[in-house]
Each structure stands twice: as structure tokens, then as C-alpha cells.
Enzyme design. Structure first.
Site, PDB file in Angstrom:
ATOM      1  N   TYR A   3     -13.508   6.602 -13.565  1.00  0.00           N
ATOM      2  CA  TYR A   3     -13.499   5.389 -12.738  1.00  0.00           C
ATOM      3  C   TYR A   3     -14.043   4.199 -13.543  1.00  0.00           C
ATOM      4  CZ  TYR A   3     -14.393   2.266  -8.774  1.00  0.00           C
ATOM      5  OH  TYR A   3     -14.407   1.189  -7.931  1.00  0.00           O
ATOM      6  N   THR A  39     -16.824   0.858   2.775  1.00  0.00           N
ATOM      7  CA  THR A  39     -15.392   0.919   3.098  1.00  0.00           C
ATOM      8  C   THR A  39     -15.032   2.401   3.237  1.00  0.00           C
ATOM      9  OG1 THR A  39     -14.600   1.218   0.838  1.00  0.00           O
ATOM     10  CG2 THR A  39     -14.947  -1.058   1.541  1.00  0.00           C
ATOM     11  N   VAL A  72       1.297   1.444  -6.789  1.00  0.00           N
ATOM     12  CA  VAL A  72       1.019   0.602  -7.964  1.00  0.00           C
ATOM     13  C   VAL A  72       1.225   1.343  -9.287  1.00  0.00           C
ATOM     14  CG1 VAL A  72      -0.556  -0.948  -6.733  1.00  0.00           C
ATOM     15  CG2 VAL A  72      -1.500   1.052  -7.937  1.00  0.00           C
ATOM     16  N   ILE A 109     -19.871  -0.926  -1.749  1.00  0.00           N
ATOM     17  CA  ILE A 109     -19.422  -1.651  -0.557  1.00  0.00           C
ATOM     18  C   ILE A 109     -19.024  -0.635   0.515  1.00  0.00           C
ATOM     19  CG2 ILE A 109     -17.807  -3.410   0.291  1.00  0.00           C
ATOM     20  CD1 ILE A 109     -19.512  -4.389  -2.131  1.00  0.00           C
ATOM     21  N   ASP A 112       0.859  -1.192   0.000  1.00  0.00           N
ATOM     22  CA  ASP A 112       0.000   0.000   0.000  1.00  0.00           C
ATOM     23  C   ASP A 112       0.896   1.242   0.000  1.00  0.00           C
ATOM     24  OD1 ASP A 112      -3.257   0.024   1.064  1.00  0.00           O
ATOM     25  OD2 ASP A 112      -2.206   1.943   0.914  1.00  0.00           O
TER      26      ASP A 112
HETATM   27  N1  LIG Z   1     -16.010   0.378  -2.014  1.00  0.00           N
HETATM   28  C1  LIG Z   1     -16.710   0.182  -3.121  1.00  0.00           C
HETATM   29  O1  LIG Z   1     -17.921   0.470  -3.189  1.00  0.00           O
HETATM   30  C2  LIG Z   1     -16.053  -0.458  -4.323  1.00  0.00           C
HETATM   31  C3  LIG Z   1     -16.884  -0.956  -5.350  1.00  0.00           C
HETATM   32  C4  LIG Z   1     -16.308  -1.554  -6.452  1.00  0.00           C
HETATM   33  C5  LIG Z   1     -14.931  -1.673  -6.541  1.00  0.00           C
HETATM   34  N2  LIG Z   1     -14.152  -1.166  -5.540  1.00  0.00           N
HETATM   35  C6  LIG Z   1     -12.709  -1.309  -5.691  1.00  0.00           C
HETATM   36  O2  LIG Z   1     -12.208  -2.102  -4.637  1.00  0.00           O
HETATM   37  C7  LIG Z   1     -10.852  -1.769  -4.379  1.00  0.00           C
HETATM   38  C8  LIG Z   1     -10.655  -1.510  -2.893  1.00  0.00           C
HETATM   39  O3  LIG Z   1     -11.438  -0.393  -2.528  1.00  0.00           O
HETATM   40  P1  LIG Z   1     -11.921  -0.075  -1.032  1.00  0.00           P
HETATM   41  O4  LIG Z   1     -13.364   0.252  -1.136  1.00  0.00           O
HETATM   42  O5  LIG Z   1     -11.481  -1.134  -0.094  1.00  0.00           O
HETATM   43  O6  LIG Z   1     -11.150   1.315  -0.798  1.00  0.00           O
HETATM   44  P2  LIG Z   1     -10.146   1.854   0.317  1.00  0.00           P
HETATM   45  O7  LIG Z   1      -9.965   3.286  -0.026  1.00  0.00           O
HETATM   46  O8  LIG Z   1     -10.629   1.483   1.675  1.00  0.00           O
HETATM   47  O9  LIG Z   1      -8.808   1.035   0.030  1.00  0.00           O
HETATM   48  C9  LIG Z   1      -8.008   1.284  -1.093  1.00  0.00           C
HETATM   49  C10 LIG Z   1      -6.565   1.085  -0.697  1.00  0.00           C
HETATM   50  O10 LIG Z   1      -5.757   1.296  -1.873  1.00  0.00           O
HETATM   51  C11 LIG Z   1      -4.635   2.061  -1.485  1.00  0.00           C
HETATM   52  N3  LIG Z   1      -4.088   2.780  -2.643  1.00  0.00           N
HETATM   53  C12 LIG Z   1      -4.635   3.826  -3.311  1.00  0.00           C
HETATM   54  N4  LIG Z   1      -3.803   4.227  -4.292  1.00  0.00           N
HETATM   55  C13 LIG Z   1      -2.723   3.407  -4.247  1.00  0.00           C
HETATM   56  C14 LIG Z   1      -1.527   3.317  -5.001  1.00  0.00           C
HETATM   57  N5  LIG Z   1      -1.264   4.183  -5.991  1.00  0.00           N
HETATM   58  N6  LIG Z   1      -0.632   2.334  -4.703  1.00  0.00           N
HETATM   59  C15 LIG Z   1      -0.883   1.474  -3.687  1.00  0.00           C
HETATM   60  N7  LIG Z   1      -1.984   1.517  -2.921  1.00  0.00           N
HETATM   61  C16 LIG Z   1      -2.899   2.478  -3.193  1.00  0.00           C
HETATM   62  C17 LIG Z   1      -5.148   3.019  -0.425  1.00  0.00           C
HETATM   63  O11 LIG Z   1      -4.095   3.556   0.368  1.00  0.00           O
HETATM   64  C18 LIG Z   1      -6.081   2.108   0.366  1.00  0.00           C
HETATM   65  O12 LIG Z   1      -5.410   1.446   1.412  1.00  0.00           O
HETATM   66  C19 LIG Z   1     -10.552  -0.557  -5.278  1.00  0.00           C
HETATM   67  O13 LIG Z   1      -9.905  -0.997  -6.461  1.00  0.00           O
HETATM   68  C20 LIG Z   1     -11.925  -0.026  -5.590  1.00  0.00           C
HETATM   69  O14 LIG Z   1     -11.959   0.704  -6.807  1.00  0.00           O
HETATM   70  C21 LIG Z   1     -14.680  -0.566  -4.439  1.00  0.00           C
END
Ligand SMILES: NC(=O)c1ccc[n+]([C@@H]2O[C@H](COP(=O)([O-])OP(=O)(O)OC[C@H]3O[C@@H](n4cnc5c(N)ncnc54)[C@H](O)[C@@H]3O)[C@@H](O)[C@H]2O)c1
Length: 244
Positions: free
Chosen positions: A149, A184, A59, A182, A37
Site C-alpha cells: 500500500y 470510511t 481503474v 479516515i 466505480d
Molecule cells: N480511509 C483512509 O484511512 C485512507 C487514508 C489515506 C488514503 N486513503 C485513500 O483514499 C481513497 C478512498 O478510500 P476510502 O477510504 O474512501 O475507501 P472506500 O473503500 O470507502 O472507497 C474506495 C472506492 O474505490 C472503489 N474501487 C476499488 N477498486 C476499484 C477499481 N479497481 N476500480 C474502480 N473503483 C474501485 C471501491 O469500490 C470503493 O467504492 C483510496 O485511494 C484510499 O487508498 C484512504
């Protein structure tokens, strides 16, 4: 016996939200998890567990990927599972999107998982085994939000399928999941009482938002040997929203 005993698992975005829950469940199932992360503070919290190693990795950076993979292979000899989960979100309307917005979104959400596969798959080919799970979004499946997105998650969908066809012969499986909304930190600015959110919940057959746990358990299934004949699959985890 855990389902991930002796497995080395790399989870990007492993310090928060769904990635954090995946890390916790993987450890419960016996895995050694490298939670990667950019958030050092959150990484320090997850890596308090002896089976979790926090790794600073952006990433977007090919150098970071190269270094991380070299270090993991030097320390552990292999990478059994890659979960490309790190990401950012944006609801910015098309009219307001700049080229800088586009580049950043595609660099993190698109290039991130691509670079992960670019650097980890050669190691999995050497091993003749491995499993990748990429986190896309329901917005790549249904007509929701014509923004950066959605575009980035469409890229994840396409590259996952293509990689599954190209790497199956090496014993490597590549699958993608498509979460709905979701609960989060990413979505915490959406208030449950807000009208939009209430409408979304009402429009969801299971009548609730998703939990990080809902997604993490599905990801673990696809990553595990329970899914040994599943590759190129697209698993939607959205309470039935996109089935309508
Ligand atoms: N929460 C939702 O509703 C939802 C729905 C569909 C998809 N997603 C996807 O699920 C995944 C996780 O999301 P989440 O809801 O747990 O969000 P979150 O913000 O809680 O977690 C995302 C994590 O990614 C890390 N991150 C961001 N940019 C980064 C980078 N450049 N390099 C390394 N780490 C990085 C952040 O520090 C964080 O710890 C994401 O890809 C998101 O797009 C989320």
C-alpha cells in the site's frame, strides 16, 4: 452561484467513503459528477441524484478508461476535473507479500491514477484547462507500514508532482492529497476501542481520526478555481500526525 457550476467532474471510487462525500459536495457546488466505480450497487445509490451519473469503470483496465473518457466527452464535450480516488488497502507484512499481491496493489493504486491521467490529460490539453487531484496517503510521507500500500501511494506522489511540471503550460493543475486514517468503509474493520487505534488517536495532535468530509473539502478546494495558482502541491490531511 456554486464553485463548480457547469463543471464536468470525474471521481473514481465515487460510490463509497471519501469519493462519495466528494460527489455529494461537488453536486452542492453545482457540478455534474461522473462517479466511476466497480461497485454497481453503491453506484446505483449515488446516481439517484440527477446531477450524478454512475459509470462502471475498473481503474485497472485501460480499455475501461478509454471507453469512459470517449463517452464522457461525447456526452458532455469536456472534463474539467479528474479526481483519482479509487483504491484498495492492505496491511500485509512484507514477509507475507507475494508478487501477485504487489501486482494487484500497484495495478489498482498505481496504474489506476496513472491511466486516469494518461487518458484524461489529452482532453484537458485540448481544452487548455483542467484540474487533477490524486489521492495518495500519509504513508507516502512518513515511515509507516513497509508494505504494498505504502509503495503504491509513493508512486501516486511521484507521478503527481511530475505531471504538474509537465502539464502546467497547458493550463492544467495537478495536486495530491495525503490523508491520515479516515473513517470510511476501508477502515471500518479498525475498532475505535482497539488499543492500536487509541494509540494512534493519542498520537495525533488533533486527537481524533479524520472524517470523509475533512478530506473531501480539501480536495474540492484544490480542484476549484480558488486554488488557481496551486499545482504540484502536497496537502497532508492527517490531524497533524506527520508534522511531529
Ligand atoms: N480511509 C483512509 O484511512 C485512507 C487514508 C489515506 C488514503 N486513503 C485513500 O483514499 C481513497 C478512498 O478510500 P476510502 O477510504 O474512501 O475507501 P472506500 O473503500 O470507502 O472507497 C474506495 C472506492 O474505490 C472503489 N474501487 C476499488 N477498486 C476499484 C477499481 N479497481 N476500480 C474502480 N473503483 C474501485 C471501491 O469500490 C470503493 O467504492 C483510496 O485511494 C484510499 O487508498 C484512504
Amino acid at each position: 452561484m456554486g464553485k463548480f457550476d457547469n463543471k464536468i467532474v470525474l471521481v473514481t471510487g465515487g460510490a463509497s467513503g471519501m469519493g462519495k462525500r466528494m460527489t455529494e459536495l461537488l453536486v452542492e457546488e453545482g457540478a455534474y459528477v461522473i462517479a466511476a466505480d466497480i461497485n454497481k450497487e453503491l453506484l446505483d445509490v449515488v446516481s439517484q441524484h440527477e446531477m450524478v451519473e454512475g459509470k462502471l469503470l475498473n481503474v485497472m483496465s485501460e480499455d475501461d478508461w478509454k471507453k469512459a473518457v470517449e463517452e464522457i466527452v461525447a456526452d458532455h464535450g469536456r472534463i474539467d476535473v479528474l479526481i483519482n480516488n479509487a483504491g484498495i488497502s492492505s496491511e500485509k507484512h512484507m514477509d507475507d507479500v507475494t508478487i501477485e499481491d504487489w501486482d494487484l496493489m500497484m495495478r489498482i493504486n498505481g496504474f489506476g491514477p496513472f491511466a486516469g491521467m494518461k487518458h484524461v490529460l489529452p482532453q484537458m490539453v485540448n481544452q487548455q484547462s483542467g484540474s487533477v487531484v490524486n489521492i495518495s496517503s500519509y504513508t507516502a510521507m512518513v515511515g509507516m507500514g513497509a508494505n504494498t500500500y505504502t509503495a503504491s501511494k509513493g508512486a501516486v506522489r511521484a507521478i503527481s508532482r511530475a505531471a504538474s511540471t509537465q502539464f502546467g503550460r497547458f493550463g492544467i493543475r495537478v495536486n495530491a492529497v495525503f490523508p491520515g486514517v479516515i473513517k470510511t468503509p476501508m477502515t471500518e474493520n479498525l475498532s475505535e476501542s482497539s488499543e492500536v487505534l487509541q494509540r494512534l488517536i493519542q498520537a495525533t495532535p488533533l486527537q481524533r481520526l479524520g472524517e470523509a468530509d475533512d478530506v473531501a473539502r480539501s480536495v474540492l478546494f484544490l480542484a476549484s478555481d480558488d486554488a488557481s495558482y496551486i499545482t504540484g502541491a502536497e496537502l497532508v490531511i492527517d490531524g497533524g500526525f506527520s508534522a511531529q
